[in-house]
Design an enzyme around this catalytic site. Sequence first.
Site, PDB file in Angstrom:
ATOM      1  N   VAL A  11       0.838  -1.216   0.000  1.00  0.00           N
ATOM      2  CA  VAL A  11       0.000   0.000   0.000  1.00  0.00           C
ATOM      3  C   VAL A  11       0.874   1.267   0.000  1.00  0.00           C
ATOM      4  O   VAL A  11       0.629   2.204  -0.775  1.00  0.00           O
ATOM      5  CB  VAL A  11      -0.974   0.002   1.198  1.00  0.00           C
ATOM      6  CG1 VAL A  11      -1.846   1.240   1.186  1.00  0.00           C
ATOM      7  CG2 VAL A  11      -1.852  -1.248   1.170  1.00  0.00           C
ATOM      8  N   GLY A 117     -10.942  -1.920   1.365  1.00  0.00           N
ATOM      9  CA  GLY A 117      -9.878  -1.708   0.369  1.00  0.00           C
ATOM     10  C   GLY A 117     -10.043  -0.377  -0.337  1.00  0.00           C
ATOM     11  O   GLY A 117      -9.811   0.686   0.239  1.00  0.00           O
ATOM     12  N   GLY A 169      -1.008  -9.525  -3.874  1.00  0.00           N
ATOM     13  CA  GLY A 169      -0.983  -8.426  -2.895  1.00  0.00           C
ATOM     14  C   GLY A 169      -2.311  -8.238  -2.181  1.00  0.00           C
ATOM     15  O   GLY A 169      -2.580  -7.176  -1.627  1.00  0.00           O
ATOM     16  N   LYS A 187     -12.842  -5.255  10.312  1.00  0.00           N
ATOM     17  CA  LYS A 187     -13.553  -4.316   9.435  1.00  0.00           C
ATOM     18  C   LYS A 187     -15.006  -4.152   9.902  1.00  0.00           C
ATOM     19  O   LYS A 187     -15.559  -3.059   9.870  1.00  0.00           O
ATOM     20  CB  LYS A 187     -13.500  -4.809   7.989  1.00  0.00           C
ATOM     21  CG  LYS A 187     -12.099  -4.733   7.400  1.00  0.00           C
ATOM     22  CD  LYS A 187     -11.996  -5.522   6.111  1.00  0.00           C
ATOM     23  CE  LYS A 187     -10.604  -5.434   5.525  1.00  0.00           C
ATOM     24  NZ  LYS A 187     -10.374  -6.386   4.433  1.00  0.00           N
TER      25      LYS A 187
HETATM   26  N1  HSE Z   1      -6.133  -8.704   3.298  1.00  0.00           N
HETATM   27  C1  HSE Z   1      -7.187  -7.786   3.059  1.00  0.00           C
HETATM   28  C2  HSE Z   1      -8.227  -8.439   2.172  1.00  0.00           C
HETATM   29  C3  HSE Z   1      -6.649  -6.547   2.423  1.00  0.00           C
HETATM   30  O1  HSE Z   1      -7.918  -9.466   1.556  1.00  0.00           O
HETATM   31  O2  HSE Z   1      -9.340  -7.959   2.099  1.00  0.00           O
HETATM   32  C4  HSE Z   1      -7.601  -5.396   2.326  1.00  0.00           C
HETATM   33  O3  HSE Z   1      -8.063  -4.988   3.576  1.00  0.00           O
END
Ligand code: HSE
Length: 384
Positions: A11, A117, A169, A187
């Site tokens: 990021v 994200g 990624g 989250k």
């Molecule tokens: N590892 C997290 C995902 C990255 O796969 O959603 C984004 O928050």
Amino acid sequence: MNIGLLGYGTVGGGVDRILREDPALKVTRVLSLFSTEEMASRYTDRAEDILKDPAIDTVVEVLGGIHPAYEWISEAMRAGKNVVTANKAVVAACYRELVSLSREMNVSFRCTAAAGGGIPWLTSLERVKKNDRVEAVFGVMNGSCNYILSEMEKGGSFGAALKNAQALGFAERDPSADVDGPDTLRKLMISSCIAFNGYIAEDEIPCRGIRTVRTEDLAFLKEKGLKLKLFAYAAEKDGKVAAAVEPAAFPEGSALAGITKNLNLIGCRLQYGGTLTFTGEGAGRYPTAENVVRDLRDVAAFRPAFYADGLQPLHVDNTALKRIYYVRTSAEDPFLEKITAEKDGAYIKTLPVSVPEMHAFLSSLEADGTPVFAAAVPEEEAYA
Ligand code: HSE
């Protein structure tokens, strides 16, 4: 704006690339484990070169993990610097401390990239909640899990799909945070705290991940016209919160079933405004970096505070949260007998069961080394 960047991974590197040509938002210092040509004279391996530099007004923290991210974010705020982070682990673990400190120091604290994200979900939630009561937040909040399940639906193995998610990624440094659910849980927790304007402890929310899913489970659900997702849900009523993270099956043709690859679908149900849903790339370098940059522009333009003020504890009470499950296990157990509605090959369809009771039962089987898979079938009103 003079920005100090703490971290230059997936990021952080993306943020620097996006801002390279931007004269208004200048990344003047970069903390990294190693120097690269792009960093040139901006490189440092000492956090104090950023935290103690009076010319830096805003710190972007993209290190991940709780320590030393918490200490460095706190030090930046105490020095009067605004902070933007994509790090949900530290925001979830230190929510009250960081929100209080940002208020006390009158600095901005933004973390839109921490949930969804690249989706501007938290900023949208902040706007709608000013006007309306948020009754529920829900969705598919982990790009890696969604990518893995999509690949497995095409016949791929869990292991190969996880490796790809790492290479692309999407996955966390420790991908168990993705596949076992904690990333989704964080989250959901952050979204719920903002939505319901209070503080919900992470460990009050029952959480299961997708580690035990097999391709035959997805094929079985497909025969039933269902698709499996890692589903997060929280609803608030009269100060009590019902919340859970677990694999759940949605009818083909529904919006949640249609979310593939690294996409997320996150939504909220409002008292007056109906249901809103947001879709986009939930993981990956540039989508996530974009959300960090949007936060930086918001800080530069408005210096907004955190998304919500409330820090009073809200407790999770799942006694009324009941769901039907499809269960695959070889175990013979009186509880399972009691909740069985019908048997279907290797699977059992249950009667509506209390979510915490079901999670406790599944954990007890796993603790004994018994393989088990369970997919909830949430009521449509939970997500529509
Ligand atoms: N590892 C997290 C995902 C990255 O796969 O959603 C984004 O928050």
